[in-house]
Motif scaffolding. Structure first.
Motif, PDB file in Angstrom:
ATOM      1  N   CYS A 137      36.195  11.610  33.840  1.00 45.85           N
ATOM      2  CA  CYS A 137      35.446  12.053  35.015  1.00 45.85           C
ATOM      3  C   CYS A 137      35.783  13.521  35.278  1.00 45.85           C
ATOM      4  O   CYS A 137      36.657  14.100  34.631  1.00 45.85           O
ATOM      5  N   GLU A 138      35.081  14.075  36.219  1.00 45.23           N
ATOM      6  CA  GLU A 138      35.246  15.494  36.540  1.00 45.23           C
ATOM      7  C   GLU A 138      36.685  15.822  36.930  1.00 45.23           C
ATOM      8  O   GLU A 138      37.221  16.864  36.552  1.00 45.23           O
ATOM      9  N   ASN A 193      29.296  20.135  36.361  1.00 46.42           N
ATOM     10  CA  ASN A 193      28.989  19.004  37.234  1.00 46.42           C
ATOM     11  C   ASN A 193      27.547  19.089  37.739  1.00 46.42           C
ATOM     12  O   ASN A 193      26.843  20.070  37.466  1.00 46.42           O
ATOM     13  N   SER A 211      38.137   6.269  31.503  1.00 44.34           N
ATOM     14  CA  SER A 211      36.751   6.691  31.662  1.00 44.34           C
ATOM     15  C   SER A 211      36.778   8.120  32.194  1.00 44.34           C
ATOM     16  O   SER A 211      37.197   8.357  33.326  1.00 44.34           O
ATOM     17  N   ALA A 250      27.283  10.434  33.359  1.00 47.74           N
ATOM     18  CA  ALA A 250      27.678  10.236  34.757  1.00 47.74           C
ATOM     19  C   ALA A 250      27.395  11.519  35.541  1.00 47.74           C
ATOM     20  O   ALA A 250      26.251  11.951  35.594  1.00 47.74           O
ATOM     21  N   SER A 251      28.416  12.149  36.085  1.00 44.81           N
ATOM     22  CA  SER A 251      28.178  13.341  36.905  1.00 44.81           C
ATOM     23  C   SER A 251      28.396  14.640  36.142  1.00 44.81           C
ATOM     24  O   SER A 251      28.387  15.717  36.727  1.00 44.81           O
ATOM     25  N   ASP A 299      36.978   9.670  26.664  1.00 49.53           N
ATOM     26  CA  ASP A 299      37.094   8.352  27.303  1.00 49.53           C
ATOM     27  C   ASP A 299      38.294   7.595  26.761  1.00 49.53           C
ATOM     28  O   ASP A 299      39.036   6.963  27.514  1.00 49.53           O
TER      29      ASP A 299
END
Length: 170
Positions: free
Chosen positions: A119-120, A22, A117, A76-77, A112
């Protein structure tokens, strides 16, 4: 006969490691395809993560560090980081950086497709499935599958079977 003998040994894997990190530098997933001691892993991860996170978006996504060719990309992150090492018999690393960058993109697209989508939190709470997905794509350091449907089929089957088991115990 001037041809080199290209035997595959554990040290000549295509991908040495893959990290998902991250923006704060916390490793969310690590997968190693060559043996590295835990002390070395911790030191290597922290140094490579620090280097990747400190680079601007305008800088190249490739760097060399401690004998590793490092390819990374931010989505993203999350940072996806791949490390490769040259063949021990031949000090040049012929890995295709753009090919590995494309592999990272395919990995993210596949994740995805699997999780919506990605994410972490998906990685943190479904770590086993993420490892399984990665294992469908990379085995022993070599990319063996990039077709999203072929990668996700076993995950879908496992999920379907687990739902059947849940229904039995109500």
């Amino acid at each position: 006969n001037n041809k080199k003998d290209h035997r595959i040994t554990p040290a000549t894997t295509m991908i040495s490691f893959l990290l998902m990190v991250n923006k704060q530098g916390q490793t969310r997933l690590s997968s190693y395809y060559e043996w590295i001691t835990m002390d070395e892993r911790v030191a290597l991860e922290s140094e490579i993560i620090r280097k990747c996170l400190s680079r601007s978006e305008l800088q190249c996504s490739f760097l060399e560090y401690r004998g590793f060719k490092v390819i990374y990309r931010r989505y993203a992150s999350l940072f996806f980081i791949i490390g490769t090492r040259p063949d021990p018999d031949d000090q040049d690393n012929y890995e295709n950086e753009l090919g590995l960058l494309e592999f990272i993109h395919t990995l993210v697209e596949t994740m995805d497709k699997w999780a919506g989508s990605i994410c972490e939190l998906d990685i943190m709470y479904q770590l086993e499935q993420v490892h399984f997905l990665l294992d469908e794509m990379v085995q022993n350091g070599y990319i063996v599958e990039t077709n999203k449907s072929n990668i996700l089929r076993p995950l879908d089957l496992m999920e379907r079977e687990s739902r059947k088991d849940e229904g039995m115990f109500r």
